[in-house]
Design a protein around this motif. Sequence first.
Motif, PDB file in Angstrom:
ATOM      1  N   GLN C 187       0.806  -1.223   0.000  1.00 41.71           N
ATOM      2  CA  GLN C 187       0.000   0.000   0.000  1.00 41.71           C
ATOM      3  C   GLN C 187       0.839   1.272   0.000  1.00 41.71           C
ATOM      4  O   GLN C 187       0.310   2.378   0.087  1.00 41.71           O
TER       5      GLN C 187
ATOM      6  N   GLU D 157     -14.158   1.599   2.558  1.00 42.88           N
ATOM      7  CA  GLU D 157     -13.531   1.017   3.747  1.00 42.88           C
ATOM      8  C   GLU D 157     -12.015   0.889   3.608  1.00 42.88           C
ATOM      9  O   GLU D 157     -11.261   1.246   4.512  1.00 42.88           O
ATOM     10  N   ASP D 158     -11.547   0.367   2.482  1.00 40.30           N
ATOM     11  CA  ASP D 158     -10.110   0.124   2.357  1.00 40.30           C
ATOM     12  C   ASP D 158      -9.321   1.431   2.366  1.00 40.30           C
ATOM     13  O   ASP D 158      -8.228   1.500   2.906  1.00 40.30           O
ATOM     14  N   ARG D 161      -9.046   2.694   5.878  1.00 41.80           N
ATOM     15  CA  ARG D 161      -8.039   1.952   6.646  1.00 41.80           C
ATOM     16  C   ARG D 161      -6.638   2.474   6.383  1.00 41.80           C
ATOM     17  O   ARG D 161      -5.812   2.577   7.299  1.00 41.80           O
TER      18      ARG D 161
END
Lengths: 213, 213, 213, 213
Positions: C187, D157-158, D161
Amino acid sequence: MPDLAIVQREGGYARGREGHVQILRAALGLLVDSGYRAMSMRRVAEACDMKLGNLTYYFPTKEDLVRELLDAVISSYETEFDAIVHETGVSAEDRLAEVCILILEDICTKKTTRVFPELWALSNHDPFVLDRVQEMYARARVALDEIIAEINPALPEDERRILALFISGSMEGLTMFAGHEKPFQPQMPWLERIAVKSFVQLVSTIQPGEMRS
Amino acid sequence: MPDLAIVQREGGYARGREGHVQILRAALGLLVDSGYRAMSMRRVAEACDMKLGNLTYYFPTKEDLVRELLDAVISSYETEFDAIVHETGVSAEDRLAEVCILILEDICTKKTTRVFPELWALSNHDPFVLDRVQEMYARARVALDEIIAEINPALPEDERRILALFISGSMEGLTMFAGHEKPFQPQMPWLERIAVKSFVQLVSTIQPGEMRS
Amino acid sequence: MPDLAIVQREGGYARGREGHVQILRAALGLLVDSGYRAMSMRRVAEACDMKLGNLTYYFPTKEDLVRELLDAVISSYETEFDAIVHETGVSAEDRLAEVCILILEDICTKKTTRVFPELWALSNHDPFVLDRVQEMYARARVALDEIIAEINPALPEDERRILALFISGSMEGLTMFAGHEKPFQPQMPWLERIAVKSFVQLVSTIQPGEMRS
Amino acid sequence: MPDLAIVQREGGYARGREGHVQILRAALGLLVDSGYRAMSMRRVAEACDMKLGNLTYYFPTKEDLVRELLDAVISSYETEFDAIVHETGVSAEDRLAEVCILILEDICTKKTTRVFPELWALSNHDPFVLDRVQEMYARARVALDEIIAEINPALPEDERRILALFISGSMEGLTMFAGHEKPFQPQMPWLERIAVKSFVQLVSTIQPGEMRS
DNA sequence: AATGAATGAGCGTTCATTCAT
DNA sequence: TATGAATGAACGCTCATTCAT
């Protein structure tokens, strides 16, 4: 788990006797499976689901445990030997063969292959072990001695004893070669026949005084 | 101090080479005098007036020390055996007798009586020791094997080998009874004569296939 | 093997300089691959095919080695940072983005991910390491500081410095999460965009005195 | 002495339960005051007036001690985080500010400043530590995640996060600069305001998909 | 420059034993 | 009977350091 000739302790509670047996069995199991070094108080306690503190209740010192184990192990062999001796209606030669085969088969068991070298090593530095082990072998030689006397009645007692010693030692020496998981274990049947032939021949042909020549 | 077949280290200073043999000798001394358990790195170091830290300079792990000691000890026996083999102008029977007597005399030495039971015990749980020890005995049986072939040429190779194994094992088994400081040490001469007579008779009379019957 | 900015030592033999570099590289390799605990004198010596004794010729004590390694590692980062600073014809915002991306990419390298946590841990108990590390970060913040001044000229110097500190620290903090082999390494591209957006916005909108409110 | 979330052992005597926490506290004290290297079994034992042998009664291996200490330390943070989350009647922005300030204040404590860099370093080479630490941070991000969802409900959501991860990591990164006894500790209040402003702005203004651009 | 040899301290671990509970 | 707690000694091993060669 190997058999043990447990000497019943007089007195004590029921559980106490059980505990004793349980401990000795666990100790023997460790001795057989992992050697004397692995037979520590801690591991024995663990092996019989007991806390270390409780083990020392049954056996205050390790020496106590070792000696009682020694007694139990050796007694089991002694009772075995005592049981063999007397058979009627069988020739002395055949009985000699039987005894030898019995001993050589025993040598192939895991218990015997593993325990005895430990005892031989211990007996080099522990007079108590030495005494106990030699005492056991002496008992084991009684049967041989009697059979030899039958086969060769002319032989004086002391020579007979040495002969029995030679035969007994001969077989013990095969432990390291043809015992449990040893390289020549598959050849044990051949060795048995060699041994029997050799011992019968020896006992039959040796002359009084010959070994003193 | 017992003999050792030390493989001389190439290179290094004289001091270092000395240290090496000094350590091996000290370790063997402990093994013989007090058993394998006593052969700890600390005691070995102390026994050769060396600090523990320095011992680990020579032998980084105990396994290194044990293996090198094993090699040295076993090599000393192997060279001994190899030296015996070939004598000319002597009958095969006499040479068999000679080899047996040599082995049985060796069994009576403190070193042999003490070291081998330790090795037998160790070899039950340490494959490296097992291999090395069995390898040594295999070498020891070569001499017996050749003599048997001379005495009984009709015997096939595999049977000869088992015969040599039986004879060798037979003698090893006397260690615990007639070895150094063992109860029957004084009777070793008798045992020698019994052994020689028995082995010669066995080798001479055994028929091909007999042990397979 | 990671890069090292080796400070050329004046004087000494040719081999001496080589030895120095070789050792520092080996030490860094151990630090990166196995952590500070594994960076022992012995293992460093072994890793550069050198005997322990010789290593102590180059670095008499471990502290010497650690400090020189620290200098070399940190210098390599400092020269990296110094190289980035001045580009012409690019907007300050873009240059801020560039610097941030460069730092965040660096964080993902094995070397940086592994070395810096060790330095942070060491700096907690070693004032020398603390000083050296903080000095390095101070140098790293110079570039940020200049760019911030361009974007937000109204900001007083001390506030600018704290801003640069915040931005720098922000990025360092991602090491443990998105660094080499860390769970959020994939990420990192998203984090880069978030970081750049956030920092540009912050620098652009913060008012003089606002952080003192 | 720092706080610990001790999981009370069931059973055992009071003396034993005391010993347990005493050891963990002593170990943590050493970790905080002198670093992981100083946290040896011997020093831990000494620090709680206990003999080494007894320490190994409580923790048979050092790994046992380290893991239980890790669990206790991390649990104490987790319960702290879990306690913060839900306050009613306060705007999401204010709650974000509160959480951040709480974390940043915590960073300034001696315990946090000292322990976490050790854990980061350890986690580079110990998967167990890595897992446990990342698990803790995951729990810590739950609170941030919920608040972000309130402030910016459009965010998938991701992305939420990753945003929480960025914010959390940002703050952690200040440990080395403004933590306990670090050079910028006095500037922590400024950094807090910068952080809060920056994070609120970021969360409020970021568009769905923007970090994927 | 480089190796060989030695020291002393410390490490984690296992052990037999003792004793209070 | 049984467990819990504690001790002291020893184990194999690693380490930073020193010094002669």
